[in-house]
Design an enzyme around this catalytic site. Structure first.
Site, short mmCIF file in Angstrom:
data_model
loop_
_atom_site.label_atom_id
_atom_site.label_comp_id
_atom_site.label_asym_id
_atom_site.label_seq_id
_atom_site.Cartn_x
_atom_site.Cartn_y
_atom_site.Cartn_z
N GLU A 93 0.81 -0.52 0.13
CA GLU A 93 0.29 -0.06 0.07
C GLU A 93 0.78 0.89 0.40
OE1 GLU A 93 -3.29 -2.17 2.38
OE2 GLU A 93 -2.48 -0.03 2.98
N CYS A 106 3.54 8.25 1.67
CA CYS A 106 3.99 7.24 2.29
C CYS A 106 3.66 5.77 1.52
CB CYS A 106 2.80 7.23 3.84
SG CYS A 106 3.32 5.73 4.79
N CYS A 113 6.06 -7.89 6.65
CA CYS A 113 7.00 -6.86 7.61
C CYS A 113 6.79 -7.84 8.96
CB CYS A 113 6.60 -5.68 8.90
SG CYS A 113 8.26 -5.03 9.81
N CYS A 117 5.92 -5.61 15.25
CA CYS A 117 5.25 -4.80 17.25
C CYS A 117 3.82 -5.24 16.69
CB CYS A 117 5.50 -3.80 16.29
SG CYS A 117 7.07 -3.19 15.99
N CYS A 120 0.64 -3.00 15.24
CA CYS A 120 0.49 -2.44 14.48
C CYS A 120 0.15 -3.71 13.07
CB CYS A 120 2.48 -2.15 13.25
SG CYS A 120 2.82 -1.92 11.12
N CYS A 342 -1.75 5.48 10.17
CA CYS A 342 -0.66 4.69 10.39
C CYS A 342 -0.60 3.61 11.00
CB CYS A 342 -0.38 5.84 11.67
SG CYS A 342 1.13 6.68 11.68
N1 SAH Z 1 8.59 -0.38 10.00
C1 SAH Z 1 9.80 1.06 9.81
C2 SAH Z 1 8.14 2.30 9.16
C3 SAH Z 1 6.60 1.76 9.91
S1 SAH Z 1 5.60 2.71 10.41
C4 SAH Z 1 8.84 1.70 11.52
O1 SAH Z 1 8.91 1.01 12.63
O2 SAH Z 1 8.63 3.03 12.02
C5 SAH Z 1 5.43 3.83 10.48
C6 SAH Z 1 4.72 4.74 11.91
O3 SAH Z 1 3.71 4.14 12.10
C7 SAH Z 1 5.99 3.85 13.15
O4 SAH Z 1 5.90 4.62 13.49
C8 SAH Z 1 4.96 2.76 13.69
O5 SAH Z 1 5.38 2.48 14.82
C9 SAH Z 1 3.68 3.78 13.50
N2 SAH Z 1 2.65 2.57 13.65
C10 SAH Z 1 2.40 1.94 13.54
N3 SAH Z 1 1.36 0.85 13.81
C11 SAH Z 1 0.23 2.18 14.44
C12 SAH Z 1 -1.07 1.85 14.75
N4 SAH Z 1 -1.88 1.03 14.97
N5 SAH Z 1 -1.44 3.28 15.74
C13 SAH Z 1 -0.41 4.45 15.90
N6 SAH Z 1 0.71 3.96 14.39
C14 SAH Z 1 1.08 3.22 14.17
#
Ligand code: SAH
Length: 366
Positions: A93, A106, A113, A117, A120, A342
């Site tokens: 996406e 973005c 991934c 985490c 996410c 995000c």
């Molecule tokens: N892997 C990289 C980039 C992808 S995520 C990283 O970890 O930075 C981009 C941002 O969105 C990151 O800061 C991530 O932690 C955040 N993110 C992921 N899931 C989210 C969610 N459910 N709500 C808000 N932010 C989220």
């Protein structure tokens, strides 16, 4: 798969080398990039200042590989999300976020991934593979085309590119770096280093490596002020802890004299990392590393076990840190009604990997 070269894979020096191998002068690379990235012409026949013979050769030995557009949705706030599918079936996406004074695209760096985490949704979808340079670059090309960015002299709808979509860009270092070079090349998309941001969960050796080869803007998904808590919400922290992460970030900022320092991303999870104590710990942790803090309201997704902090809690958290002298913003959530916010990006990843294998890949790649 063909044995033709996908020209979206090649930043300028590599494209010059490609032409040199065919007995052509380096300026051919600039000519071709201008057609491709400035004029957005992808048909070699229309590249009229390139000789007919060379155009024929390009047709035989080179190609421009485009994804299929699976989804193209626009949210009520103007945010637009695309799902692109690549030849081998993986889809990813990309999200366009228009604002008054800029437009941010973005983009994704991996199909899925591997970092797991728990807050996410990309992690929940699993990991499939790294994207190639061309697959990263073409997201910008496609977005410009689909947004109808005019070919010349008109408003540049995409002013910023952030590697904050699906995937961990620093696990895919060797493909991501050339893509960012094309973003920042005057003959490519021509963006300044302040307008190309790579967001990482903190792959420490790769941050050190990055410092030596680029000066793009760095964002770090911090999300917790102590190792104990960060181990739980950003599990890669077990391998690369906070002390090493901060040292790498500090070195990056100092080496690049990065204006404004690192952007610290901090997702606000109710009762998990949003208490006054966390704000105090965070202020202490970041006191010596230049940067600004971006608080991200948690965006829920089906099956997520977390909740977003209340507005009031976020404001208090922000106020405390501001009083301590930090620049702190709360990110506006955009595109919620089309699952484009995000952490809500999932594409269509068929998770083919086992957890152990995933982590091994992370290790091997740095
Ligand atoms: N892997 C990289 C980039 C992808 S995520 C990283 O970890 O930075 C981009 C941002 O969105 C990151 O800061 C991530 O932690 C955040 N993110 C992921 N899931 C989210 C969610 N459910 N709500 C808000 N932010 C989220």
């Amino acid at each position: 798969m063909t044995d033709k070269t996908n020209l979206f894979d090649l930043p300028r020096p590599a494209l010059e080398a490609w032409f040199a191998e065919r007995g052509e002068k380096p300026f051919r690379a600039r000519q071709l990039m201008k057609w491709l990235y400035h004029e957005r012409v992808s048909d070699f026949d229309l590249m009229t200042d390139i000789s007919k013979t060379l155009r024929e050769r390009l047709k035989q030995e080179a190609e421009l590989v485009f994804p299929q557009i699976i989804v193209d949705k626009t949210a009520s706030d103007g945010t637009r999300k695309w799902v692109f599918r690549y030849a081998c079936g993986n889809s990813i996406e990309s999200v366009y976020i228009p604002e008054d004074d800029r437009g941010t695209l973005c983009i994704s760096s991996q199909a899925g991934c591997a970092l797991a985490c728990p807050f996410c949704s990309t992690a929940h979808a699993g990991f499939n593979r790294n994207l190639t340079t061309g697959e990263i670059v073409v997201q910008v090309w496609m977005a410009k085309e689909l947004l109808g960015c005019e070919r010349k002299g008109n408003p540049r709808l995409i002013t910023n590119i952030v590697l904050m979509g699906m995937g961990e860009p620093l696990v895919n270092f060797n493909q991501v770096l050339p893509a960012t070079e094309i973003f920042m090349d005057d003959f490519g998309f021509g963006l300044s280093k302040r307008r190309v941001t790579l967001s990482t969960s903190g792959i420490v050796p790769a941050i050190h490596k990055l410092r030596e080869v680029t000066d793009l803007s760095l964002a770090v998904s911090l999300h917790a002020p102590t190792d104990e808590l960060r181990n739980q919400i950003v599990p890669i922290n077990e391998r690369y802890g906070l002390a090493a992460l901060l040292e790498a970030c500090k070195a990056y900022v100092e080496h690049n004299r990065q204006h404004g320092g690192v952007t610290w991303e901090y997702v606000m999870l109710r009762d998990v990392n949003d208490q006054p104590e966390h704000a105090r710990q965070l202020a202490h942790l970041l006191k010596d590393v230049p940067g600004k803090i971006n608080l991200i309201p948690f965006n829920p997704f089906p099956g997520s076990k977390f909740e977003c902090s209340s507005r009031n809690t976020m404001m208090k958290f922000q106020r405390y840190l501001s009083e301590q002298g930090f620049v702190v913003t709360i990110r506006k959530t955009r595109g919620e009604d089309i699952d484009a916010a995000c952490g809500q990006l999932v594409g269509q990843v068929n998770d083919r990997s086992k957890r152990e294998r995933k982590l091994r890949r992370v290790e091997e790649s740095v």
